[in-house]
Write a protein that holds these residues in place. Structure first.
Motif, PDB file in Angstrom:
ATOM      1  N   GLY A  52      34.084  -5.707  17.071  1.00  9.20           N
ATOM      2  CA  GLY A  52      33.144  -4.905  16.306  1.00  9.20           C
ATOM      3  C   GLY A  52      31.812  -4.885  17.036  1.00  9.20           C
ATOM      4  O   GLY A  52      31.501  -5.796  17.820  1.00  9.20           O
ATOM      5  N   LEU A  53      31.039  -3.856  16.784  1.00  8.45           N
ATOM      6  CA  LEU A  53      29.736  -3.721  17.449  1.00  8.45           C
ATOM      7  C   LEU A  53      28.725  -3.243  16.404  1.00  8.45           C
ATOM      8  O   LEU A  53      28.946  -2.230  15.744  1.00  8.45           O
ATOM      9  CB  LEU A  53      29.856  -2.713  18.601  1.00  8.45           C
ATOM     10  CG  LEU A  53      28.597  -2.409  19.407  1.00  8.45           C
ATOM     11  CD1 LEU A  53      28.079  -3.654  20.123  1.00  8.45           C
ATOM     12  CD2 LEU A  53      28.891  -1.313  20.447  1.00  8.45           C
ATOM     13  N   LEU A  54      27.660  -3.993  16.273  1.00 12.23           N
ATOM     14  CA  LEU A  54      26.651  -3.681  15.254  1.00 12.23           C
ATOM     15  C   LEU A  54      25.299  -3.477  15.920  1.00 12.23           C
ATOM     16  O   LEU A  54      24.835  -4.344  16.671  1.00 12.23           O
ATOM     17  CB  LEU A  54      26.582  -4.845  14.247  1.00 12.23           C
ATOM     18  CG  LEU A  54      25.488  -4.813  13.192  1.00 12.23           C
ATOM     19  CD1 LEU A  54      25.629  -3.596  12.291  1.00 12.23           C
ATOM     20  CD2 LEU A  54      25.523  -6.090  12.355  1.00 12.23           C
ATOM     21  N   ASP A  55      24.680  -2.340  15.633  1.00 13.78           N
ATOM     22  CA  ASP A  55      23.347  -2.067  16.176  1.00 13.78           C
ATOM     23  C   ASP A  55      22.309  -2.532  15.164  1.00 13.78           C
ATOM     24  O   ASP A  55      22.131  -1.922  14.105  1.00 13.78           O
ATOM     25  CB  ASP A  55      23.192  -0.561  16.449  1.00 13.78           C
ATOM     26  CG  ASP A  55      21.993  -0.271  17.338  1.00 13.78           C
ATOM     27  OD1 ASP A  55      21.094  -1.135  17.408  1.00 13.78           O
ATOM     28  OD2 ASP A  55      21.961   0.807  17.954  1.00 13.78           O
ATOM     29  N   LEU A  56      21.631  -3.619  15.497  1.00 11.88           N
ATOM     30  CA  LEU A  56      20.601  -4.135  14.582  1.00 11.88           C
ATOM     31  C   LEU A  56      19.209  -3.631  14.942  1.00 11.88           C
ATOM     32  O   LEU A  56      18.234  -4.043  14.322  1.00 11.88           O
ATOM     33  CB  LEU A  56      20.581  -5.673  14.608  1.00 11.88           C
ATOM     34  CG  LEU A  56      21.510  -6.406  13.654  1.00 11.88           C
ATOM     35  CD1 LEU A  56      21.100  -7.870  13.552  1.00 11.88           C
ATOM     36  CD2 LEU A  56      21.515  -5.803  12.260  1.00 11.88           C
ATOM     37  N   ASP A  57      19.151  -2.756  15.926  1.00  9.36           N
ATOM     38  CA  ASP A  57      17.851  -2.181  16.270  1.00  9.36           C
ATOM     39  C   ASP A  57      17.645  -0.951  15.378  1.00  9.36           C
ATOM     40  O   ASP A  57      17.797   0.184  15.804  1.00  9.36           O
ATOM     41  CB  ASP A  57      17.821  -1.811  17.748  1.00  9.36           C
ATOM     42  CG  ASP A  57      16.407  -1.599  18.254  1.00  9.36           C
ATOM     43  OD1 ASP A  57      15.495  -1.473  17.399  1.00  9.36           O
ATOM     44  OD2 ASP A  57      16.203  -1.558  19.465  1.00  9.36           O
ATOM     45  N   PHE A  58      17.299  -1.224  14.107  1.00 14.82           N
ATOM     46  CA  PHE A  58      17.281  -0.149  13.111  1.00 14.82           C
ATOM     47  C   PHE A  58      16.259   0.937  13.428  1.00 14.82           C
ATOM     48  O   PHE A  58      16.500   2.111  13.175  1.00 14.82           O
ATOM     49  CB  PHE A  58      16.962  -0.713  11.722  1.00 14.82           C
ATOM     50  CG  PHE A  58      17.889  -1.802  11.277  1.00 14.82           C
ATOM     51  CD1 PHE A  58      19.261  -1.641  11.366  1.00 14.82           C
ATOM     52  CD2 PHE A  58      17.395  -2.986  10.761  1.00 14.82           C
ATOM     53  CE1 PHE A  58      20.120  -2.644  10.951  1.00 14.82           C
ATOM     54  CE2 PHE A  58      18.241  -3.991  10.339  1.00 14.82           C
ATOM     55  CZ  PHE A  58      19.603  -3.822  10.439  1.00 14.82           C
ATOM     56  N   THR A  59      15.101   0.533  13.946  1.00 19.79           N
ATOM     57  CA  THR A  59      14.049   1.531  14.151  1.00 19.79           C
ATOM     58  C   THR A  59      14.208   2.279  15.483  1.00 19.79           C
ATOM     59  O   THR A  59      13.568   3.293  15.695  1.00 19.79           O
ATOM     60  CB  THR A  59      12.645   0.880  14.111  1.00 19.79           C
ATOM     61  OG1 THR A  59      12.559  -0.065  15.175  1.00 19.79           O
ATOM     62  CG2 THR A  59      12.405   0.184  12.792  1.00 19.79           C
ATOM     63  N   ASN A  60      15.032   1.736  16.341  1.00 22.61           N
ATOM     64  CA  ASN A  60      15.222   2.371  17.643  1.00 22.61           C
ATOM     65  C   ASN A  60      16.673   2.230  18.097  1.00 22.61           C
ATOM     66  O   ASN A  60      16.946   1.683  19.156  1.00 22.61           O
ATOM     67  CB  ASN A  60      14.276   1.719  18.668  1.00 22.61           C
ATOM     68  CG  ASN A  60      14.246   2.488  19.961  1.00 22.61           C
ATOM     69  OD1 ASN A  60      14.419   3.703  19.985  1.00 22.61           O
ATOM     70  ND2 ASN A  60      14.059   1.780  21.065  1.00 22.61           N
TER      71      ASN A  60
END
Lengths: 246, 133
Positions: A52-60
């Motif tokens: 799985g891959l999660l992008d935690l860079d919500f603002t960018n």
């Protein structure tokens, strides 16, 4: 009675079957975390590891651009949301919901998005969850270390003295909170440099250097090309992760 | 199966966490505060909560919901307002339903145009009362 956010209880359950959570971290920006996180997830999948891959860079957020993922196709709803597979990788990002619009967030709202996404996202079959993180030692990084059970960070840096100093601070934070570090990767470096010395100083596995790749921009949006360009340099990271989960 | 199930699962785990020390399995009444910003379907949420609690060995007799209307306040000009969610199309309402903070992507202060505003209230879900018997 200790007051807990209900979402955190559900989030822990959603992650409980995952063998290994690997946040790709660096307190310095621009060192290649997103490229390494995304390519690492692709390579793990190619090595028959359900990833799985999660992008935690919500603002960018940038992983969807890196992978060429169509964010107009939202995750499927099934007692929560189940991220779609992009090149075999289950991929989750807030960009599905913010679209191409900016998502400016103050710290408390970053915290809310973190809890909401971890609460609603299910990761069926996933063995390893790779997390791309924004730079800094702020909300996203602290949330990973505080709320996700036993994350094992992969640290990325460059040979630039600014990055080396910054990475050392991150190592101190991780060590103080007793987090096991999978290893350190020195990016944009033609040969092992100051980060290898730093890894020796702290007893962290140095998992290799990645040279500056001139054509890397042409691989953005082309997962096959990313894998082709970076697989030789991430082999030791893959090997270490496979050893841990076996 | 909508994502209310995921939120119900979180609430069920929280309720069990709160009452597990009391050794009681019957919940007389639960009150849940619902921020209207997220447009949660109460019927589905209540049904899912009962089902999940039952699967965990707990019975719940009554679930009451308290709506909390959203209020936003601009940090730049200080203007405070109640957003009209109906101005958005279905896709944006759905996005805010999943991740309420995406309101910062789609909404600006109606007075000065800034995106730097606070959600004063009306966001999220919380258990405000649990009565066991």
């Amino acid at each position: 009675m200790i007051r807990l956010d209900p979402r955190l209880l559900a989030a822990r359950e959603r992650l409980s079957h995952i063998k290994l959570v690997v946040p790709v971290m660096s307190s310095k920006g621009g060192v290649g975390k997103t490229v390494i996180a995304g390519t690492l997830a692709l390579l793990l999948t190619k090595n028959n590891v359900e990833t799985g891959l999660l992008d935690l860079d919500f603002t960018n957020p940038g992983l969807h651009i890196l992978l060429g993922a169509d964010i107009r196709s939202w995750p499927e709803e099934e007692k929560g949301v189940v991220p779609p597979k992009i090149y075999g990788v289950r991929f989750m990002t807030a960009a599905y919901y913010s679209g191409d619009e900016p998502l400016p967030l103050r710290g408390r709202y970053v915290d809310e998005v973190f809890k909401e996404i971890l609460c609603i996202t299910r990761w069926p079959g996933v063995e390893v969850l790779v997390i791309d993180t924004p730079p800094g030692i702020r909300d996203e990084a602290l949330n990973i270390l505080t709320y996700i059970p036993s994350p094992k960070p992969l640290i990325v840096g460059t040979s630039c003295p600014l990055a080396v100093h910054s990475v050392e601070k991150l190592i101190k934070v991780l060590r103080e909170s007793n987090h096991e570090i999978i290893g350190l990767v020195e990016n944009m470096a033609d040969q092992p440099g100051p980060l290898r010395r730093l890894s020796e100083k702290y007893g962290i596995d140095y998992l290799g250097n990645i040279p500056y790749i001139k054509d890397l921009d042409t691989a953005i949006g082309s997962p096959d090309k990313l894998v082709e360009l970076l697989s030789p340099y991430l082999a030791r990271v893959i090997e270490k992760i496979r050893t841990i989960i076996s | 199966m909508v994502h209310e199930w995921a939120l119900a699962d979180a609430l069920a785990r929280y309720i069990v966490y709160r009452i597990s020390g009391e050794g009681k399995k019957n919940v007389k009444r639960v009150i849940i505060r619902l921020g209207v910003l997220q447009s949660i379907d109460k019927e589905i949420l209540g049904f899912a909560l009962k089902e999940i609690l039952e699967s965990m060995g707990y019975q719940v007799k009554q679930i009451d919901f308290e709506d909390e209307e959203p209020v936003l306040k601009c940090r730049k000009c200080g203007y405070e307002w109640k957003p009209n969610m109906n101005v958005f199309g279905e896709t944006i309402r759905e996005a805010i339903h999943f991740v309420p903070e995406t309101i910062f992507s789609y909404y600006k202060c109606p007075h000065c145009g800034s995106r730097d505003f606070d959600i004063v209230k009306g966001r999220g879900i919380d258990v405000t009362l649990i009565e066991v018997e």
